[in-house]
Design an enzyme around this catalytic site. Structure first.
Site: not given
Ligand SMILES: *Cc1c(COP(=O)(O)O)cnc(C)c1O
Length: 401
Positions: A104, A126, A387
């Site tokens: 993010k 948000e 992620s």
């Molecule tokens: C917010 C989040 C996601 C999902 O968001 P995307 O916009 O689909 O990438 C996935 N993994 C983590 C660790 C997140 O914080």
């Protein structure tokens, strides 16, 4: 011996994952469905972003922030023990190692710089899992801006650690008590709030959703994941590109940023959704939060509630570009269950010493299933975006394990 896959996936025509078409369209998806005052604000964001993205000065400032504050580039880590068990060569793009612990921050630093360029003093956001809220609060503190974060009451309960982090960073966290009290409702509230605050505030959308230019702009801010990974993979293996590129999909920003680095290659792109939040795999055409895309709906066209153990995947839709990539057949969207994701999280912890975010564990759960079921032939190379890190999920996991 490595089994080379025949390249059956068509290399996309030029322009796939380039700029959207007129009026912010990706095929039949996207657009700018918003009240007049927000249409005007979106126009200004669009114009400022176009200028900034073409400005080496802005790019340099962002690159510096990403390097000095966010810890980029993140490593591409071979998952050696797990690869051996699965019979594939799995590489992890380590967004969990960024400052604040998820991808993010890449998008937020870009938008915070943009807000400064537009003379805005406050960021509105948000958040679901709280990762986008924490990233926004962090960027705001770093650049001397204020931050107001909308968060569903249910997510506030699930993600107490991140709520505390946001407040510690000086952000105002506003509980949203409407609807399912999760991400969809927090997004609606944040947009409503922006209507009355466009003069001094920038709405920092956290994924590739929302009215044009957000889906495109957020993907461009996240493409650093895919661009870095492509270079790192080429340096690691002489074959150049992986057979499969896999990422989890909530709204779809980490996946879009990852895919963008490989859109013009023969790599097969796989987006993994939560079984209960499968906008791309099971959604129908609709309009929500300013754009036309695929959303989970009932027979009357009402948006239904998503359900996922991972708060970041608890969104009933998917970004418009993913809907388009699905229609083109360029990317495939699959789903995994909560149980599979929890199993994958434990497995990664015990084979590689990494506790992943439950969102990221969804991507891994598909890799594990596909390797076992022959969908990923023995020896194939898989690049998966990890992620985020799992610290925020320990209280959820503690109840299950
Ligand atoms: C917010 C989040 C996601 C999902 O968001 P995307 O916009 O689909 O990438 C996935 N993994 C983590 C660790 C997140 O914080």
């Amino acid at each position: 011996m490595r089994n080379l896959l025949p390249w059956r996936e068509p290399v996309p025509p030029d322009g796939t994952m380039g700029e959207p078409g007129t009026r912010g369209r990706f095929g039949e998806y996207g657009g700018r469905y918003a009240p007049e005052s927000l249409v005007e604000a979106c126009r200004e964001v669009d114009q400022t972003f176009r200028e900034a993205w073409a400005d080496p000065g802005f790019r340099g400032d962002l690159a510096r922030l990403l390097a000095l504050h966010a810890g980029r580039p993140t490593p591409l880590t071979p998952a050696r023990r797990l690869s051996e068990e699965l019979g594939v060569q799995l590489y992890l793009k380590r967004e969990d190692l960024t400052h604040t612990g998820s991808h993010k921050i890449n998008n937020v630093l870009g938008q915070a710089l943009l807000a400064t360029r537009m003379g805005r003093r406050r960021l509105i956001a948000e958040t679901g899992a709280g990762q986008h809220g924490v990233a926004t609060a962090t960027a705001a503190a770093l650049l001397g801006l204020e931050a107001t974060v909308f968060m569903g009451e249910r997510d506030i309960e699930r993600q107490a650690l991140n709520v505390f982090r946001m407040r510690m960073l000086g952000a105002e966290v506003i509980p949203v008590i409407t609807g399912s009290r999760t991400l969809k409702d927090a997004t609606s509230e944040a947009m409503r709030h922006w209507v009355g605050a466009t003069g001094d505030s920038h709405y920092c959308v956290g994924s590739v959703i929302g009215p044009d230019p957000y889906p495109w702009m957020v993907r461009e801010f996240q493409r650093v994941i895919g661009d870095e990974a492509r270079g790192q993979f080429a340096a690691e293996l002489r074959t150049g590109v992986p057979d499969h590129v896999v990422a989890c999909v909530g709204g779809g920003s980490n996946a879009a940023g990852t895919f963008a680095g490989f859109a013009d290659t023969p790599a097969r792109l796989v987006g993994v959704e939560a079984e209960g939040g499968a906008g791309a795999a099971r959604g129908r055409l609709g309009v929500l939060h300013g754009c036309r895309s695929l959303f989970l709906q009932d027979d009357d066209g009402q948006i239904t509630q998503a359900h996922s153990i991972a708060a970041g995947l608890d969104y009933p839709g998917v970004g418009p570009e993913h809907a388009h990539l699905r229609d083109l057949g360029r990317a495939r969207y699959v789903t995994v269950t909560d149980d599979e994701a929890v199993g994958a999280a434990v497995r990664l912890a015990r084979t590689e010493g990494i506790v992943p975010a439950l969102e990221s564990a969804h991507a891994l759960a598909w890799v594990i299933r596909a390797a076992g079921g022959g969908e990923l032939p023995s020896g194939s190379t898989v690049l998966m975006t990890l992620s985020g890190r799992g610290d925020k999920d320990v209280s959820t996991l503690k109840e299950l394990l």
